[in-house]
Scaffold this active site. Sequence first.
Site, mmCIF file in Angstrom:
data_model
loop_
_atom_site.group_PDB
_atom_site.id
_atom_site.type_symbol
_atom_site.label_atom_id
_atom_site.label_comp_id
_atom_site.label_asym_id
_atom_site.label_seq_id
_atom_site.Cartn_x
_atom_site.Cartn_y
_atom_site.Cartn_z
ATOM 1 N N CYS A 51 42.438 12.477 -2.823
ATOM 2 C CA CYS A 51 41.739 13.614 -3.436
ATOM 3 C C CYS A 51 42.668 14.429 -4.329
ATOM 4 C CB CYS A 51 41.153 14.527 -2.358
ATOM 5 S SG CYS A 51 39.908 13.746 -1.331
ATOM 6 N N ARG A 94 32.937 10.041 -1.955
ATOM 7 C CA ARG A 94 33.328 10.431 -3.309
ATOM 8 C C ARG A 94 32.126 10.239 -4.249
ATOM 9 N NH1 ARG A 94 38.719 11.053 -2.725
ATOM 10 N NH2 ARG A 94 39.638 9.801 -1.071
#
Length: 244
Positions: free
Chosen positions: A52, A134
């Site tokens: 991330c 995601r």
Amino acid sequence: MQEETQNQLPLIGDPAPEFVANTTNGTINFPKDYAGKWVILFSHPADFTPVCTTEFMTFQSMLPKLQKLNTEIIGLSIGTLTGHLAWIEAIKKLKYHDWNDMEITFPIIDDINMDVAKKYGMIHNHASNSKTVRAVFFIDPKGIVRTILYYPLTIGRNFAEIKRTLIALQTSDEFGVATPADWSIGDEVVIPAPNTTEEMNRRLNNTDKTLDVKSWFLTLKKISADTILDKIYKKSLSKKDSKK
């Protein structure tokens, strides 16, 4: 066997689910606050996670170019504002690629109660029931969902594809065309196929040198990258001027 909670999932062509949320940039009312702009709304599994972190830095590096394309970014994870802010501060101290002292300026939603994540179907129970996958939602200036991408928790996103998809959507809207397989800006585009026999015969007898007629149902046309970007940039500037 315990019954699993089914999360809502907006589909392509649906209005983007509305929400009011606290973010690292203050409260946003979505999509009202972004009317007239494209938005890339994306989720990440958690703050302070390595994949991330690379994605956030990549999004931030792209932000000026995306804003020229009349596009803003909004991030989301199931975390608190204090956690988001601490992560932003930690990112400033990192060096990744040739980026350092990077400040994340786009808003990150505080979604500790999973309200927004559930509205957008970002929680996939067989992947995790407490972390968002995601997800990437492309939402147009009218607040309509135009493209949805999903990646698992372990795989970082392809940002070249994210930018390509955005420009392809804008090209389709601005020029009334479609884009073929593996299209990149500057490649030939697909013009609509004929709907009548008369149009079909006209296409087969084409004398327009700008068209590459492969068949009556497949016709290509070259639109330069400069032509596409010039129109998109001008439209973005006109939107900004109209709000002054």
